[in-house]
Enzyme design. Structure first.
Site, mmCIF file in Angstrom:
data_model
loop_
_atom_site.group_PDB
_atom_site.id
_atom_site.type_symbol
_atom_site.label_atom_id
_atom_site.label_comp_id
_atom_site.label_asym_id
_atom_site.label_seq_id
_atom_site.Cartn_x
_atom_site.Cartn_y
_atom_site.Cartn_z
ATOM 1 N N GLU A 29 -25.110 16.421 30.900
ATOM 2 C CA GLU A 29 -24.643 17.801 30.764
ATOM 3 C C GLU A 29 -25.377 18.663 31.781
ATOM 4 O OE1 GLU A 29 -25.184 18.523 26.467
ATOM 5 O OE2 GLU A 29 -23.032 18.219 26.309
ATOM 6 N N CYS B 175 -35.273 17.623 21.441
ATOM 7 C CA CYS B 175 -35.063 16.202 21.712
ATOM 8 C C CYS B 175 -35.929 15.742 22.882
ATOM 9 C CB CYS B 175 -33.596 15.955 22.004
ATOM 10 S SG CYS B 175 -33.020 17.026 23.297
ATOM 11 N N ASN C 152 -31.112 22.586 16.306
ATOM 12 C CA ASN C 152 -32.372 22.954 16.972
ATOM 13 C C ASN C 152 -32.160 23.912 18.149
ATOM 14 O OD1 ASN C 152 -31.235 20.913 18.462
ATOM 15 N ND2 ASN C 152 -33.146 19.832 18.852
ATOM 16 N N SER D 160 -24.494 22.853 10.176
ATOM 17 C CA SER D 160 -24.335 23.697 8.990
ATOM 18 C C SER D 160 -25.546 24.600 8.757
ATOM 19 C CB SER D 160 -24.101 22.821 7.757
ATOM 20 O OG SER D 160 -22.897 22.118 7.921
ATOM 21 N N GLU E 295 -25.607 13.014 23.469
ATOM 22 C CA GLU E 295 -26.984 13.446 23.766
ATOM 23 C C GLU E 295 -27.765 13.226 22.489
ATOM 24 O OE1 GLU E 295 -28.049 14.627 26.676
ATOM 25 O OE2 GLU E 295 -26.157 14.989 27.690
ATOM 26 N N SER F 4 -28.400 13.241 16.198
ATOM 27 C CA SER F 4 -29.177 12.020 15.962
ATOM 28 C C SER F 4 -28.459 10.779 16.500
ATOM 29 C CB SER F 4 -29.417 11.859 14.464
ATOM 30 O OG SER F 4 -28.182 11.771 13.800
HETATM 31 P P1 NAP Z 1 -27.602 15.239 13.091
HETATM 32 O O1 NAP Z 1 -27.900 15.075 11.661
HETATM 33 O O2 NAP Z 1 -27.056 14.097 13.841
HETATM 34 O O3 NAP Z 1 -26.651 16.512 13.186
HETATM 35 C C1 NAP Z 1 -26.083 16.943 14.367
HETATM 36 C C2 NAP Z 1 -24.664 17.380 14.115
HETATM 37 O O4 NAP Z 1 -23.932 16.266 13.616
HETATM 38 C C3 NAP Z 1 -24.531 18.494 13.083
HETATM 39 O O5 NAP Z 1 -23.479 19.337 13.438
HETATM 40 C C4 NAP Z 1 -24.174 17.715 11.827
HETATM 41 O O6 NAP Z 1 -23.434 18.454 10.882
HETATM 42 C C5 NAP Z 1 -23.298 16.642 12.415
HETATM 43 N N1 NAP Z 1 -23.144 15.474 11.534
HETATM 44 C C6 NAP Z 1 -23.923 15.087 10.495
HETATM 45 N N2 NAP Z 1 -23.400 13.979 9.905
HETATM 46 C C7 NAP Z 1 -22.275 13.684 10.600
HETATM 47 C C8 NAP Z 1 -21.289 12.668 10.480
HETATM 48 N N3 NAP Z 1 -21.352 11.729 9.535
HETATM 49 N N4 NAP Z 1 -20.280 12.659 11.365
HETATM 50 C C9 NAP Z 1 -20.193 13.588 12.333
HETATM 51 N N5 NAP Z 1 -21.068 14.600 12.467
HETATM 52 C C10 NAP Z 1 -22.119 14.633 11.632
HETATM 53 O O7 NAP Z 1 -28.874 15.652 13.923
HETATM 54 P P2 NAP Z 1 -29.850 16.869 13.657
HETATM 55 O O8 NAP Z 1 -30.845 16.438 12.666
HETATM 56 O O9 NAP Z 1 -29.092 18.109 13.399
HETATM 57 O O10 NAP Z 1 -30.473 17.077 15.111
HETATM 58 C C11 NAP Z 1 -31.633 16.490 15.488
HETATM 59 C C12 NAP Z 1 -31.359 15.309 16.402
HETATM 60 O O11 NAP Z 1 -30.607 15.723 17.538
HETATM 61 C C13 NAP Z 1 -32.621 14.742 16.953
HETATM 62 O O12 NAP Z 1 -32.573 13.340 16.942
HETATM 63 C C14 NAP Z 1 -32.657 15.245 18.379
HETATM 64 O O13 NAP Z 1 -33.411 14.462 19.249
HETATM 65 C C15 NAP Z 1 -31.222 15.256 18.720
HETATM 66 N N6 NAP Z 1 -30.975 16.177 19.823
HETATM 67 C C16 NAP Z 1 -30.647 15.647 21.028
HETATM 68 C C17 NAP Z 1 -30.443 16.478 22.113
HETATM 69 C C18 NAP Z 1 -30.090 15.903 23.428
HETATM 70 O O14 NAP Z 1 -29.634 16.647 24.283
HETATM 71 N N7 NAP Z 1 -30.234 14.613 23.646
HETATM 72 C C19 NAP Z 1 -30.556 17.861 21.967
HETATM 73 C C20 NAP Z 1 -30.889 18.368 20.719
HETATM 74 C C21 NAP Z 1 -31.082 17.496 19.650
HETATM 75 P P3 NAP Z 1 -24.132 19.122 9.587
HETATM 76 O O15 NAP Z 1 -25.141 20.059 10.128
HETATM 77 O O16 NAP Z 1 -22.992 19.792 8.912
HETATM 78 O O17 NAP Z 1 -24.743 18.014 8.809
#
Ligand code: NAP
Length: 487
Positions: free
Chosen positions: A469, A295, A163, A189, A261, A240
């Site tokens: 951060e 987020c 995002n 990815s 985060e 997530s």
């Molecule tokens: P995500 O599915 O958790 O993906 C985030 C990262 O984790 C990607 O690089 C993803 O790689 C990787 N990932 C996926 N499966 C994994 C595994 N089994 N082991 C290790 N890494 C893995 O989350 P998203 O859907 O991209 O992002 C949205 C979420 O992020 C939302 O919940 C949002 O609130 C949160 N977010 C939080 C903040 C904050 O600062 N708190 C900021 C932005 C977003 P791939 O892309 O290769 O699957």
């Protein structure tokens, strides 16, 4: 958006279909690749290598070799490199924004804003590098001296989401490099090209080979090596809650320091005594940035009885005036979601809420432009049992319910396992203090809808994460404390 724009972006030297490991560019080889699609059209825009544990290990070992020389530089010298990197991001703002809009979908204006935000972390940490202060402590015995040093922790690994494809990297890498730690990054990815463009400019800014790596590929394999390799001393993740908690378990094996985060479920409270115009502006900013995919986006609107109808009427007017479209079209206010699954999730929250009695005021369906386009949506009569209250929608859905008094508003805001951001509007200074202290969240916008800033500590409480951060806290995450007793 025309094919010309895609070809022009692909032809730019910042667009790399390769990984960056040990100071070398490794292009896609054979079938082991990940294709990246444009969320606005569904068309493939390029591909990156699908690497795994072995490549990640190489990056980590290279980072470990590069560490002594990097931490051995003065803080000022490291800061100069980061400052130059910041300047290069700003000099290339337009092409970096185009790469981002192409792979992430957000409007070009928002992408350019993210590049400036991303650059601001390099600038902030270029300055903070010189402030990794230790301290002296009055000793327990005569003829003794107690000195506390702050030293770089070692190789850091980062996993980042789609995002905010640039700023989630610079917020981590700026702090790590300033502290004297090399970093290996695994970008999402869906959005690797923004990360790779950063690496091109990092090289040009003078980041030494081995100090910054970008590895694309299998998330589980790359993360498995990051948490399984004892050379990695710090893991920083944004994404997530589900993946974050798994990483925390895995990082326990080598007792790695970890920052998380994670997801949020932000409340936005409007009290009877609020400035309603300001609240509506704040609501639009806090809800619709990046099509609701941040987020810190509002997920739950709580509006006091006395102003509920007026607030909803003004919001409806604003929402219905929003123009949905391709992020490259200058008139677009709101862009497509990242993919079909994200759009399906928004619509499933709408279905669930209306089935349970919510009123659909605006939107609530896909636009004919394609599967990823969802109209900005307004629902009222939201209840606690509805999915939209329980979990992050991550889309352009405003879900409003009403409340009677301050105590009820605080209880509703806190009725979630999450605690990242929260917002409220009130002109009563006593109430402002009570509510700010009563809400369980890491960040609170008071009469403000936009809260992110490199000088402020960003992060959550409860299931929204660990660590901070930005700010001076961001640097601390990459430093160890060592105490010396001199007899
Ligand atoms: P995500 O599915 O958790 O993906 C985030 C990262 O984790 C990607 O690089 C993803 O790689 C990787 N990932 C996926 N499966 C994994 C595994 N089994 N082991 C290790 N890494 C893995 O989350 P998203 O859907 O991209 O992002 C949205 C979420 O992020 C939302 O919940 C949002 O609130 C949160 N977010 C939080 C903040 C904050 O600062 N708190 C900021 C932005 C977003 P791939 O892309 O290769 O699957």
């Amino acid at each position: 958006m025309t094919l010309d724009i895609v070809s022009e972006i692909r032809a730019n030297r910042l667009f790399r279909e390769a990984c960056f490991i040990d100071g070398e560019w490794l292009p896609v080889a054979g079938d082991e690749q990940i294709s990246v699609d444009n969320p606005a059209s569904g068309q493939t825009i390029g591909s990156v290598p699908r690497l795994g544990a072995e490549a990640t290990r190489r990056a980590i070992e290279s980072a470990h070799r590069a560490w002594p020389a990097w931490r051995g530089q003065t803080a000022e010298a490291r800061g100069k490199v980061l400052y130059r990197w910041h300047e290069l991001l700003l000099e290339h703002e337009q092409i970096l924004a185009s790469i981002m809009t192409l792979e992430q979908g957000k409007t070009h204006a928002e992408s350019a804003g993210e590049i400036r935000y991303a650059a601001s972390f390099f600038k902030w940490f270029a300055e903070e590098a010189r402030r990794a202060y230790g301290r002296t402590i009055p000793p327990a015995g005569a003829d003794q001296h107690i000195v506390v040093l702050r030293q770089p922790i070692g190789v850091a690994a980062a996993i980042t989401p789609w995002n905010f494809p640039s700023s989630m990297i610079t917020r981590k890498a700026g702090a790590a490099l300033a502290a004297g730690c090399p970093m290996v990054v695994k970008p999402a990815s869906a959005t690797p090209f923004s990360a790779l463009a950063l690496a091109v400019l990092g090289e040009e800014a003078g980041v030494p080979a081995g100090v910054f790596h970008v590895v694309t590929g299998s998330a589980s394999e790359i993360a498995g090596e990051m948490t399984g390799n004892p050379l990695v001393r710090k893991v920083s993740f944004t994404g997530s809650t589900e993946v974050g908690s798994r990483l925390m378990r895995d990082a326990a094996t080598n007792v790695q320091k970890i920052s998380l985060e994670l997801g949020g479920n932000a409340p936005f409270i409007v009290f009877d005594d609020a400035d309603l115009d300001a609240a509506v502006e704040g609501a639009i900013a806090a809800k619709f940035r990046n099509t609701g995919q941040t987020c810190v986006c509002v997920n739950r609107f709580y509006v006091q009885d006395g102003v509920h109808d007026a607030f909803v009427a003004r919001l409806k007017e604003r929402i219905e005036a929003m123009r949905l479209g391709d992020g490259f079209a200058p008139e677009t206010d709101i862009a497509p979601l990242i993919n079909r699954a994200a759009a399906d999730k928004v619509l499933s929250h709408v279905d669930d809420a209306t089935r349970q009695g919510a009123t659909l005021v605006s939107g609530g369906r896909r636009d004919e432009r394609g599967a990823n386009y969802v109209l900005p949506t307004l629902l009222t009569g939201i209840r606690q049992s509805m999915q939209v209250t329980q979990e992050e929608t991550f889309g352009p859905l405003v879900a409003v319910s009403s409340f009677r008094d301050e105590a009820e508003a605080i209880a509703l805001a806190n009725n979630t396992p999450f605690g990242l951001a929260a917002y409220f509007y009130s002109e009563n200074v006593r109430r402002v203090w009570r509510v700010a202290e009563g809400i369980e969240a890491g960040m609170i916008g008071i009469n403000a809808g936009l809260i992110s800033n490199p000088a402020a500590p960003f992060g959550g409480v409860k299931a929204s994460g660990l660590g901070r951060e930005g700010a001076s806290e961001g640097l601390d995450e990459y430093l160890e404390t060592k105490y010396l007793l001199m007899g």
